[in-house]
Scaffold this motif. Structure first.
Motif, PDB file in Angstrom:
ATOM      1  N   ASN A   1      -2.161   0.532 -11.207  1.00 36.37           N
ATOM      2  CA  ASN A   1      -3.377   1.624 -11.589  1.00 36.37           C
ATOM      3  C   ASN A   1      -2.844   2.873 -11.270  1.00 36.37           C
ATOM      4  N   GLU A   2      -2.832   2.812  -9.719  1.00 39.97           N
ATOM      5  CA  GLU A   2      -2.323   4.679  -9.271  1.00 39.97           C
ATOM      6  C   GLU A   2      -1.100   4.888 -10.333  1.00 39.97           C
ATOM      7  N   HIS A   3      -0.131   3.776 -10.627  1.00 42.64           N
ATOM      8  CA  HIS A   3       1.395   4.740 -11.333  1.00 42.64           C
ATOM      9  C   HIS A   3       1.850   3.659 -12.626  1.00 42.64           C
ATOM     10  N   PRO A   4       1.135   4.283 -13.650  1.00 38.86           N
ATOM     11  CA  PRO A   4       1.070   3.435 -14.611  1.00 38.86           C
ATOM     12  C   PRO A   4       2.307   2.830 -14.929  1.00 38.86           C
TER      13      PRO A   4
ATOM     14  N   SER B   1      -9.700   8.741 -17.043  1.00 40.66           N
ATOM     15  CA  SER B   1      -9.408   7.885 -18.269  1.00 40.66           C
ATOM     16  C   SER B   1      -8.892   6.572 -17.627  1.00 40.66           C
ATOM     17  N   ASN B   2      -8.319   6.699 -16.647  1.00 39.13           N
ATOM     18  CA  ASN B   2      -6.855   6.073 -16.589  1.00 39.13           C
ATOM     19  C   ASN B   2      -7.771   4.941 -16.191  1.00 39.13           C
ATOM     20  N   ARG B   3      -8.715   4.613 -14.805  1.00 40.09           N
ATOM     21  CA  ARG B   3      -9.071   3.837 -14.870  1.00 40.09           C
ATOM     22  C   ARG B   3     -10.694   2.979 -16.136  1.00 40.09           C
ATOM     23  N   PHE B   4     -10.893   3.872 -16.560  1.00 39.67           N
ATOM     24  CA  PHE B   4     -11.594   3.222 -17.820  1.00 39.67           C
ATOM     25  C   PHE B   4     -11.011   2.294 -18.511  1.00 39.67           C
ATOM     26  N   LEU B   5      -9.603   2.905 -19.077  1.00 37.73           N
ATOM     27  CA  LEU B   5      -8.918   2.387 -20.502  1.00 37.73           C
ATOM     28  C   LEU B   5      -8.109   1.015 -19.205  1.00 37.73           C
ATOM     29  N   HIS B   6      -8.044   1.151 -17.807  1.00 36.77           N
ATOM     30  CA  HIS B   6      -8.095  -0.491 -17.176  1.00 36.77           C
ATOM     31  C   HIS B   6      -9.160  -1.621 -17.334  1.00 36.77           C
ATOM     32  N   LEU B   7     -10.011  -0.552 -16.821  1.00 35.36           N
ATOM     33  CA  LEU B   7     -11.394  -1.829 -17.395  1.00 35.36           C
ATOM     34  C   LEU B   7     -11.402  -2.437 -18.652  1.00 35.36           C
ATOM     35  N   LEU B   8     -10.864  -1.196 -19.245  1.00 36.28           N
ATOM     36  CA  LEU B   8     -11.303  -1.502 -20.936  1.00 36.28           C
ATOM     37  C   LEU B   8     -10.214  -3.302 -21.124  1.00 36.28           C
ATOM     38  N   ALA B   9      -8.843  -2.150 -20.601  1.00 42.88           N
ATOM     39  CA  ALA B   9      -7.786  -3.946 -20.357  1.00 42.88           C
ATOM     40  C   ALA B   9      -8.179  -4.560 -20.556  1.00 42.88           C
TER      41      ALA B   9
ATOM     42  N   ARG C   1      -5.485 -13.335 -14.900  1.00 37.25           N
ATOM     43  CA  ARG C   1      -5.621 -12.635 -13.732  1.00 37.25           C
ATOM     44  C   ARG C   1      -4.337 -13.006 -12.800  1.00 37.25           C
ATOM     45  N   THR C   2      -3.257 -12.341 -13.444  1.00 35.54           N
ATOM     46  CA  THR C   2      -1.897 -11.899 -12.947  1.00 35.54           C
ATOM     47  C   THR C   2      -2.132 -10.683 -12.660  1.00 35.54           C
ATOM     48  N   ILE C   3      -1.326 -10.160 -11.768  1.00 33.38           N
ATOM     49  CA  ILE C   3      -1.851  -8.804 -10.868  1.00 33.38           C
ATOM     50  C   ILE C   3      -0.395  -8.110 -10.658  1.00 33.38           C
ATOM     51  N   ILE C   4       0.195  -6.915 -11.546  1.00 33.50           N
ATOM     52  CA  ILE C   4       1.620  -6.193 -11.392  1.00 33.50           C
ATOM     53  C   ILE C   4       1.372  -4.808 -10.524  1.00 33.50           C
ATOM     54  N   LEU C   5       2.461  -4.692  -9.444  1.00 32.08           N
ATOM     55  CA  LEU C   5       2.035  -3.588  -8.706  1.00 32.08           C
ATOM     56  C   LEU C   5       3.249  -2.633  -8.515  1.00 32.08           C
ATOM     57  N   ALA C   6       3.043  -1.608  -8.738  1.00 27.96           N
ATOM     58  CA  ALA C   6       4.522  -1.388  -8.454  1.00 27.96           C
ATOM     59  C   ALA C   6       5.269  -0.602  -7.633  1.00 27.96           C
ATOM     60  N   HIS C   7       3.182  -0.725  -7.038  1.00 28.74           N
ATOM     61  CA  HIS C   7       3.231   0.569  -5.540  1.00 28.74           C
ATOM     62  C   HIS C   7       3.053  -0.508  -4.037  1.00 28.74           C
ATOM     63  N   THR C   8       3.532  -0.363  -2.614  1.00 31.49           N
ATOM     64  CA  THR C   8       2.677  -0.865  -2.209  1.00 31.49           C
ATOM     65  C   THR C   8       2.905   0.076  -0.768  1.00 31.49           C
ATOM     66  N   ARG C   9       4.018   0.661  -0.774  1.00 32.29           N
ATOM     67  CA  ARG C   9       3.894   2.229   0.125  1.00 32.29           C
ATOM     68  C   ARG C   9       4.843   3.411   0.163  1.00 32.29           C
TER      69      ARG C   9
END
Length: 173
Positions: free
Chosen positions: A54-57, A11-19, A71-79
């Protein structure tokens, strides 16, 4: 993995694609990201094709009157999961990458501006213009770049930081 967790991730991935592709920079996109678990406050502008964790919204928090460029990317996890906090009146330019460190919080401070194409891997102080890869502070922001701000007022309100002696020597080489 249990079925409930699997359905939540799907569900999270589907909503992410829509957003990422839906219209509604101030309405539908923030709403869809909220459904995913991103904490988004009022009057947030999210441009086209913005990728938000995507993994930890739930590890991303965006305060009021923030603008996030295309086209900005915001990531809260790397390792491992960390946290990304974007405070009120911040402006993130097009094609930026925000990388939260594991186990810590990366903050884009209140009223700060991240220039287009910058890579942010450490916190940006409040009311600071940061740019580059890695992004470094280059000026004090005296007029935040809000939707209501005239761009010329923003530009004339910038107060460049003085170069250090060591940097000035390197610039002459």
């Amino acid at each position: 993995m249990n079925m409930r967790k699997l359905l939540r991730r799907a569900s999270n991935r589907f909503l992410h694609l829509l957003a990422r592709s839906s219209p509604g920079a101030t309405t539908l996109r923030p709403f869809l990201h909220r459904l995913r678990g991103v904490r988004i406050l009022d009057r947030v502008f999210i441009s086209d094709d913005v990728y938000i964790e995507n993994e930890h919204p739930e590890c991303v928090e965006i305060h009021e009157d923030v603008q996030i460029g295309i086209r900005t990317i915001i990531l809260a996890h790397t390792r491992g999961a960390g946290k990304v906090l974007i405070e009120k009146f911040a402006y993130i330019g097009p094609s930026c990458v925000i990388l939260g460190p594991p186990g810590r919080t990366l903050t884009v401070g209140e009223g700060s501006v991240v220039a287009a194409g910058s890579v942010v891997s450490t916190s940006v102080p409040a009311y600071t213009l940061a740019r580059g890869n890695p992004a470094v502070p280059v000026a004090k922001v005296t007029v935040p770049l809000s939707l209501a701000t005239d761009y010329e007022d923003f530009i004339t309100g910038l107060a460049p930081f003085k170069k250090t002696v060591a940097r000035a020597v390197n610039d002459t080489d």
